[in-house]
Design a protein around this motif. Sequence first.
Motif, short mmCIF file in Angstrom:
data_model
loop_
_atom_site.label_atom_id
_atom_site.label_comp_id
_atom_site.label_asym_id
_atom_site.label_seq_id
_atom_site.Cartn_x
_atom_site.Cartn_y
_atom_site.Cartn_z
N ALA A 18 0.83 -1.21 0.00
CA ALA A 18 0.00 0.00 0.00
C ALA A 18 0.86 1.25 0.00
CB ALA A 18 -0.90 0.00 1.22
N ALA A 19 0.34 2.29 -0.62
CA ALA A 19 1.03 3.59 -0.65
C ALA A 19 0.94 4.25 0.71
CB ALA A 19 0.39 4.48 -1.72
N GLU A 20 1.94 5.04 1.04
CA GLU A 20 1.95 5.78 2.29
C GLU A 20 0.88 6.86 2.25
OE1 GLU A 20 3.79 5.28 5.08
OE2 GLU A 20 4.57 3.48 4.13
N GLU A 21 0.11 6.97 3.34
CA GLU A 21 -0.95 7.96 3.40
C GLU A 21 -0.48 9.30 3.95
OE1 GLU A 21 -4.30 6.31 5.41
OE2 GLU A 21 -4.54 4.72 3.93
N ARG A 22 0.71 9.32 4.54
CA ARG A 22 1.26 10.59 5.01
C ARG A 22 2.77 10.58 4.92
NH1 ARG A 22 0.05 10.75 11.48
NH2 ARG A 22 0.66 8.62 11.89
N THR A 23 3.33 11.76 4.90
CA THR A 23 4.77 11.90 4.77
C THR A 23 5.45 11.62 6.10
OG1 THR A 23 4.76 14.25 5.34
CG2 THR A 23 4.47 13.71 3.01
N SER A 24 6.78 11.55 6.09
CA SER A 24 7.53 11.30 7.32
C SER A 24 7.37 12.43 8.33
CB SER A 24 9.00 11.08 7.01
OG SER A 24 9.53 12.20 6.33
N SER A 25 7.01 13.63 7.84
CA SER A 25 6.81 14.75 8.75
C SER A 25 5.36 14.83 9.27
CB SER A 25 7.19 16.06 8.07
OG SER A 25 6.39 16.26 6.92
N GLY A 26 4.50 13.90 8.84
CA GLY A 26 3.14 13.82 9.36
C GLY A 26 2.07 14.46 8.50
N ILE A 27 2.40 14.95 7.32
CA ILE A 27 1.41 15.57 6.44
C ILE A 27 0.64 14.49 5.71
CG2 ILE A 27 1.08 17.07 4.44
CD1 ILE A 27 3.69 18.49 5.28
N PHE A 28 -0.69 14.53 5.77
CA PHE A 28 -1.53 13.55 5.08
C PHE A 28 -1.59 13.87 3.59
CE2 PHE A 28 -2.97 12.93 9.40
CZ PHE A 28 -3.13 11.55 9.45
N LEU A 29 -1.50 12.82 2.77
CA LEU A 29 -1.52 12.97 1.31
C LEU A 29 -2.88 12.58 0.76
CD1 LEU A 29 1.90 11.28 0.55
CD2 LEU A 29 1.42 13.72 0.55
N THR A 30 -3.34 13.27 -0.29
CA THR A 30 -4.55 12.86 -0.97
C THR A 30 -4.24 11.60 -1.77
OG1 THR A 30 -4.07 14.15 -2.95
CG2 THR A 30 -5.31 15.26 -1.19
N THR A 31 -5.25 10.90 -2.19
CA THR A 31 -5.05 9.67 -2.97
C THR A 31 -4.28 9.95 -4.25
OG1 THR A 31 -7.13 8.83 -2.08
CG2 THR A 31 -6.25 7.70 -4.00
N ALA A 32 -4.56 11.07 -4.89
CA ALA A 32 -3.88 11.43 -6.14
C ALA A 32 -2.40 11.71 -5.92
CB ALA A 32 -4.55 12.64 -6.77
N ALA A 33 -2.04 12.21 -4.74
CA ALA A 33 -0.64 12.56 -4.46
C ALA A 33 0.18 11.39 -3.94
CB ALA A 33 -0.60 13.70 -3.44
N GLN A 34 -0.48 10.30 -3.59
CA GLN A 34 0.24 9.15 -3.05
C GLN A 34 0.96 8.43 -4.17
OE1 GLN A 34 -2.60 6.73 -0.99
NE2 GLN A 34 -3.11 8.35 0.46
N GLU A 35 2.24 8.19 -3.98
CA GLU A 35 3.03 7.48 -4.96
C GLU A 35 3.14 6.03 -4.53
OE1 GLU A 35 7.36 8.03 -6.63
OE2 GLU A 35 6.32 9.95 -6.41
N LYS A 36 2.79 5.11 -5.43
CA LYS A 36 2.88 3.69 -5.08
C LYS A 36 4.34 3.28 -5.00
CE LYS A 36 -1.54 2.03 -6.70
NZ LYS A 36 -2.24 1.00 -7.44
N PRO A 37 4.70 2.58 -3.94
CA PRO A 37 6.10 2.15 -3.82
C PRO A 37 6.40 0.99 -4.77
CG PRO A 37 4.79 1.26 -2.04
CD PRO A 37 3.89 2.17 -2.81
N GLU A 38 7.65 0.80 -5.04
CA GLU A 38 8.06 -0.32 -5.89
C GLU A 38 8.43 -1.53 -5.02
OE1 GLU A 38 7.31 0.17 -8.97
OE2 GLU A 38 6.91 2.24 -8.42
N VAL A 39 7.88 -1.55 -3.81
CA VAL A 39 8.10 -2.66 -2.88
C VAL A 39 6.88 -3.57 -2.97
CG1 VAL A 39 8.43 -3.31 -0.48
CG2 VAL A 39 9.52 -1.24 -1.36
N TYR A 40 7.14 -4.85 -3.15
CA TYR A 40 6.07 -5.83 -3.31
C TYR A 40 6.25 -6.96 -2.30
CZ TYR A 40 5.02 -3.76 -7.89
OH TYR A 40 4.67 -2.91 -8.91
N THR A 41 5.17 -7.68 -2.05
CA THR A 41 5.21 -8.88 -1.23
C THR A 41 5.09 -10.07 -2.17
OG1 THR A 41 4.17 -7.74 0.62
CG2 THR A 41 4.09 -10.15 0.64
N VAL A 42 5.96 -11.06 -2.00
CA VAL A 42 5.91 -12.28 -2.82
C VAL A 42 4.72 -13.12 -2.37
CG1 VAL A 42 7.12 -14.38 -3.49
CG2 VAL A 42 8.41 -12.26 -3.14
#
Length: 94
Positions: free
Chosen positions: A16-40
Amino acid sequence: MKLKPLADRVVLMQNAAEERTSSGIFLTTAAQEKPEVYTVVEVGPGGLVDGNEVEMIVKPGEQVLVGKYTGSKVKFGEDEFTIVRQSDILAIIE
């Protein structure tokens, strides 16, 4: 029913994409970047691929890193999976 990959292929589910930044700011769905980390999810049996013996190193449940445009996206049931060759996996995250 479940997906069972053939040869040296691996079935992955994107984390899942992060819903907020490391500083605590919440991101809208459009601004969330999907990570390239996957579960096998599932791993093929390996074996002879293109004339070379392939031993499967990754295991279900591991977290892996893959390239941004790697693999084939597949919708199966309500879930979306990505199927890649083991050689397309860049790293295992420990």
